[in-house]
Structures are given as structure tokens and as C-alpha cells.
Design an enzyme around this catalytic site. Sequence first.
Site, PDB file in Angstrom:
ATOM      1  N   ASP A  61      -6.595  13.755 -53.137  1.00 33.02           N
ATOM      2  CA  ASP A  61      -7.426  14.638 -52.375  1.00 33.02           C
ATOM      3  C   ASP A  61      -8.446  15.185 -53.291  1.00 33.02           C
ATOM      4  OD1 ASP A  61      -6.894  15.847 -49.191  1.00 33.02           O
ATOM      5  OD2 ASP A  61      -8.271  17.186 -50.509  1.00 33.02           O
ATOM      6  N   ARG A 109      -0.716   9.926 -32.140  1.00 35.67           N
ATOM      7  CA  ARG A 109      -1.088   8.271 -31.857  1.00 35.67           C
ATOM      8  C   ARG A 109      -2.067   7.669 -33.006  1.00 35.67           C
ATOM      9  NH1 ARG A 109      -6.944   8.520 -32.136  1.00 35.67           N
ATOM     10  NH2 ARG A 109      -7.696   9.187 -30.187  1.00 35.67           N
ATOM     11  N   GLN A 132      -3.983  13.751 -41.044  1.00 35.07           N
ATOM     12  CA  GLN A 132      -3.709  12.352 -40.639  1.00 35.07           C
ATOM     13  C   GLN A 132      -3.100  11.542 -41.919  1.00 35.07           C
ATOM     14  OE1 GLN A 132      -4.199  10.330 -38.307  1.00 35.07           O
ATOM     15  NE2 GLN A 132      -5.110  12.095 -37.097  1.00 35.07           N
ATOM     16  N   LYS A 185      -8.963  12.514 -22.366  1.00 30.55           N
ATOM     17  CA  LYS A 185      -8.853  13.583 -23.621  1.00 30.55           C
ATOM     18  C   LYS A 185     -10.358  14.261 -23.644  1.00 30.55           C
ATOM     19  CE  LYS A 185      -8.191  12.367 -27.891  1.00 30.55           C
ATOM     20  NZ  LYS A 185      -7.575  12.273 -29.143  1.00 30.55           N
TER      21      LYS A 185
HETATM   22  N1  LIG Z   1      -9.805   6.846 -36.254  1.00 33.97           N
HETATM   23  C1  LIG Z   1      -9.129   7.872 -35.346  1.00 33.97           C
HETATM   24  O1  LIG Z   1      -8.501   7.496 -34.225  1.00 33.97           O
HETATM   25  C2  LIG Z   1      -8.944   9.203 -35.971  1.00 33.97           C
HETATM   26  C3  LIG Z   1      -8.467  10.141 -35.245  1.00 33.97           C
HETATM   27  C4  LIG Z   1      -8.341  11.538 -35.638  1.00 33.97           C
HETATM   28  C5  LIG Z   1      -8.919  11.932 -37.026  1.00 33.97           C
HETATM   29  N2  LIG Z   1      -9.709  10.711 -37.440  1.00 33.97           N
HETATM   30  C6  LIG Z   1     -10.506  11.009 -38.744  1.00 33.97           C
HETATM   31  O2  LIG Z   1      -9.303  11.195 -39.787  1.00 33.97           O
HETATM   32  C7  LIG Z   1      -9.987  12.133 -40.795  1.00 33.97           C
HETATM   33  C8  LIG Z   1      -8.986  13.281 -41.405  1.00 33.97           C
HETATM   34  O3  LIG Z   1      -8.732  14.008 -40.016  1.00 33.97           O
HETATM   35  P1  LIG Z   1      -7.571  15.176 -40.373  1.00 33.97           P
HETATM   36  O4  LIG Z   1      -7.459  15.811 -39.190  1.00 33.97           O
HETATM   37  O5  LIG Z   1      -6.581  14.476 -41.164  1.00 33.97           O
HETATM   38  O6  LIG Z   1      -8.557  16.065 -41.234  1.00 33.97           O
HETATM   39  P2  LIG Z   1      -7.849  17.309 -42.203  1.00 33.97           P
HETATM   40  O7  LIG Z   1      -9.030  18.142 -42.508  1.00 33.97           O
HETATM   41  O8  LIG Z   1      -6.549  17.885 -41.836  1.00 33.97           O
HETATM   42  O9  LIG Z   1      -7.828  16.372 -43.705  1.00 33.97           O
HETATM   43  C9  LIG Z   1      -8.905  15.897 -44.432  1.00 33.97           C
HETATM   44  C10 LIG Z   1      -8.467  15.792 -46.113  1.00 33.97           C
HETATM   45  O10 LIG Z   1      -9.388  14.877 -46.634  1.00 33.97           O
HETATM   46  C11 LIG Z   1      -9.733  15.914 -47.737  1.00 33.97           C
HETATM   47  N3  LIG Z   1     -11.006  15.096 -48.207  1.00 33.97           N
HETATM   48  C12 LIG Z   1     -12.295  15.563 -48.008  1.00 33.97           C
HETATM   49  N4  LIG Z   1     -13.181  14.551 -48.648  1.00 33.97           N
HETATM   50  C13 LIG Z   1     -12.445  13.798 -49.387  1.00 33.97           C
HETATM   51  C14 LIG Z   1     -12.510  12.734 -50.227  1.00 33.97           C
HETATM   52  N5  LIG Z   1     -13.830  12.327 -50.508  1.00 33.97           N
HETATM   53  N6  LIG Z   1     -11.456  12.161 -50.751  1.00 33.97           N
HETATM   54  C15 LIG Z   1     -10.388  12.716 -50.552  1.00 33.97           C
HETATM   55  N7  LIG Z   1      -9.874  13.650 -49.867  1.00 33.97           N
HETATM   56  C16 LIG Z   1     -10.814  14.163 -49.014  1.00 33.97           C
HETATM   57  C17 LIG Z   1      -9.659  17.218 -47.302  1.00 33.97           C
HETATM   58  O11 LIG Z   1      -9.832  18.330 -48.510  1.00 33.97           O
HETATM   59  C18 LIG Z   1      -8.615  17.277 -46.516  1.00 33.97           C
HETATM   60  O12 LIG Z   1      -7.501  17.648 -47.053  1.00 33.97           O
HETATM   61  C19 LIG Z   1     -11.336  12.634 -40.199  1.00 33.97           C
HETATM   62  O13 LIG Z   1     -12.394  11.702 -40.814  1.00 33.97           O
HETATM   63  C20 LIG Z   1     -11.221  12.723 -38.696  1.00 33.97           C
HETATM   64  O14 LIG Z   1     -12.261  12.362 -37.999  1.00 33.97           O
HETATM   65  C21 LIG Z   1      -9.591   9.642 -37.072  1.00 33.97           C
END
Ligand SMILES: NC(=O)c1ccc[n+]([C@@H]2O[C@H](COP(=O)([O-])OP(=O)(O)OC[C@H]3O[C@@H](n4cnc5c(N)ncnc54)[C@H](O)[C@@H]3O)[C@@H](O)[C@H]2O)c1
Length: 325
Positions: free
Chosen positions: A165, A116, A144, A73
Site C-alpha cells: 500500500d 459482493r 477491497q 443501488k
Molecule cells: N470493481 C468493483 O466492483 C468495485 C467495487 C468497489 C470498489 N471498487 C474500487 O476498488 C478500489 C478500492 O476500494 P476500497 O473501498 O477498498 O478503497 P479504500 O480506500 O478502502 O482502499 C484503497 C487503498 O488503496 C491504497 N492506495 C492508493 N493508491 C495506491 C497505489 N497506487 N498502490 C497501492 N495502494 C494504493 C490506499 O492507501 C488505501 O489503503 C477503488 O478503486 C474502488 O473504486 C471497485
Amino acid sequence: MNESRLLYLSRDDVVRVGLTMAEVIDSVEAAFREKGEGRTEMPPKPGIHPSGGDNFIHAMPAYIPGLRSAGVKWVSGFPGNAERGLPYISGLLVLNDVDTGLPLAVMDCTWITAMRTGAATAVAARRLARPESSILGVLGCGVQGRSNLEALKVVLPIGEVRAYDTAPGVAAEYAAEVSDRFDVTATVVHSPREAVSGCDVVVTAGPIQKHPHRTIQRGWLDAGAFASLVDYVSYFDPAALHEAHKFCTDDIPQLRLAQTAGYFADIPPIHADLGELATGRKPGRERPEERTIAANLGLAIDDMAVAPLLYQGAQERGIGTWLPL
Ligand SMILES: NC(=O)c1ccc[n+]([C@@H]2O[C@H](COP(=O)([O-])OP(=O)(O)OC[C@H]3O[C@@H](n4cnc5c(N)ncnc54)[C@H](O)[C@@H]3O)[C@@H](O)[C@H]2O)c1
């Protein structure tokens, strides 16, 4: 198989295949059993960081013999994309034939990444959450926040969601959507603590930060609760992390690599990885009052557990575009 062509699956194609979260969880769990048996190949992900900030593009290769899956990926996360109206996460996945190495398919990986990651939370929750867990706190109501709820609903009797949020209106939109979609009572809470204290399960899914904001304090997470940290440990004060009786991750070498880059600076000893939990080599929750945490970084085997199902399902349903090699 026609060795002179590959199947291209767009973002819509991937969604149209119609895989369910339960199917994704089963396959991701099978991949973790393979990992626990020492049969997977998955070098820690190399990355590049265009245009600075917290931007990344990672290469994530893996081979899972038991699932006859091999590939890579190539996934980016650009935090500034939200302001451009673009997704934070985007990228492509290449699936290869395990016998010949030939590329079989190229597919958009946005949906796979969302699903996933939720599935890995569910695999952890099966072993680390109390089975009767019904109240979920979600901090970060984006992609997520949705997929983790969807996955947790498969493995736990989640009936209530407390959504927090920082962006105005986002938690309300999320609560309205997920109430209908997942048959839960979802309410907006206006402080992070309300999405932690009193919850059986907590998912933190805000931005990943090298210098964590450390909002969640010692004493917030209830005894007996399980927390899935999708955003590394960005949300937790180290003192709160150290309250955990069992701190787990999906892959210890990958976490150690992240530490060399400055993440996970102050964490408790690691009890187990998800492969050890999935094979039973290490115990999951042993007592109702334990606080348990899974900080899954996201692994190439998660993605490569799902890609063959999409390739097969797309062919069965005539979805996608064949391209010459
Ligand atoms: N561990 C993994 O396998 C994995 C995989 C994908 C994404 N991620 C991580 O998950 C996180 C979310 O990704 P996503 O695709 O859902 O992003 P997204 O942009 O769709 O959603 C993130 C949300 O968090 C909110 N936000 C920002 N700061 C915040 C805070 N302090 N408190 C509460 N809400 C807050 C934003 O307003 C937004 O609604 C990211 O950090 C991403 O890197 C991790």
C-alpha cells in the site's frame, strides 16, 4: 407480507444478519449463471459527478428472475472522503417485490458492495486461477483488499499474502489484521513488483483512475498467474495487460460504456464475461501456464444477488426497523 411498510436495515443491521462470504459467493455465482442464460435485466449504470474530480454517484438497477430479486443501488464513491474520516464508498439499496413492485426494504449498501465485489473475484478465480494457487499479492490494502482476500480464501488454498500500500503503515496494519482473521501468513512488501512477481493471484485495489498510473509492467505477472483488477486497469501498463492469454470482465456492454467515458483505453480482446464463464459457454483456464485477468467493473446483479438474502435473514432474526410506506 404487509404492503404498507418496508424494512430499514442500517449498516450495523446488515452486518448483524451474519451472512457468510461463502453464501454471498454462491448467490453472486447464481446471478452470473442467470446472466449467462440471458435472463437478467440490467441497464448500464447512469451516474452523476458532484463536485468534480473522480467523485461519482451511480444508479444500479437489476432484475434477477431466478433469485426473485429486483431493485436498485444508489452508490457513491468520493476519493476525498478518506481525508474527512469518511468511507470512500457509501449508499443505499432499495429492494422491490418482483410481483407487485412495492418497496420491501431499504438498506445501507457499504457491506454489500465490499462483499459482493470480493465474491465476483472469487467467481472469476474459480474458473481462471490455478486450483492450487496459494500466494496472493494485494496492492491496495483497504476495504477491497480485505474482502477480496476473504472471498479468495473460500475458493482457493491461499496461505500467504504479500501486502503493498502506498499509505504509510496501512499495509502493516492490514497484514497484522488478516493474519489473525484469515489464518494466513501476511507480510508487508515495499515495492509493487514484490506483490506481483512470484504470486499465484494478484488483486489490484487502489484508486480507479481515468489516466492509469500503469505501474505493473510487462514481465511482472508470472506465467500461470491470475489477476483480479478491482480498480479497472489503473494499475497495469497496457503492455502488461496484453500479456494475458484470457482477459475477462463481468459485463461487456458495461465495459464498452466505460470506454466511452475514457476508461479501459488500451485492453486486449475480451475473452468472456463472467456469465459466459459461469455457464460454461466460454472456457476458463485451459493450461497451467496461461496468464488470466478479470477486470470486473461491479454490477447491479452482484448487489441484487445479496439483498434478498439480507432481507430474509433480517426478518428471521428480528433485525431492522419497520417503517411506514
Ligand atoms: N470493481 C468493483 O466492483 C468495485 C467495487 C468497489 C470498489 N471498487 C474500487 O476498488 C478500489 C478500492 O476500494 P476500497 O473501498 O477498498 O478503497 P479504500 O480506500 O478502502 O482502499 C484503497 C487503498 O488503496 C491504497 N492506495 C492508493 N493508491 C495506491 C497505489 N497506487 N498502490 C497501492 N495502494 C494504493 C490506499 O492507501 C488505501 O489503503 C477503488 O478503486 C474502488 O473504486 C471497485
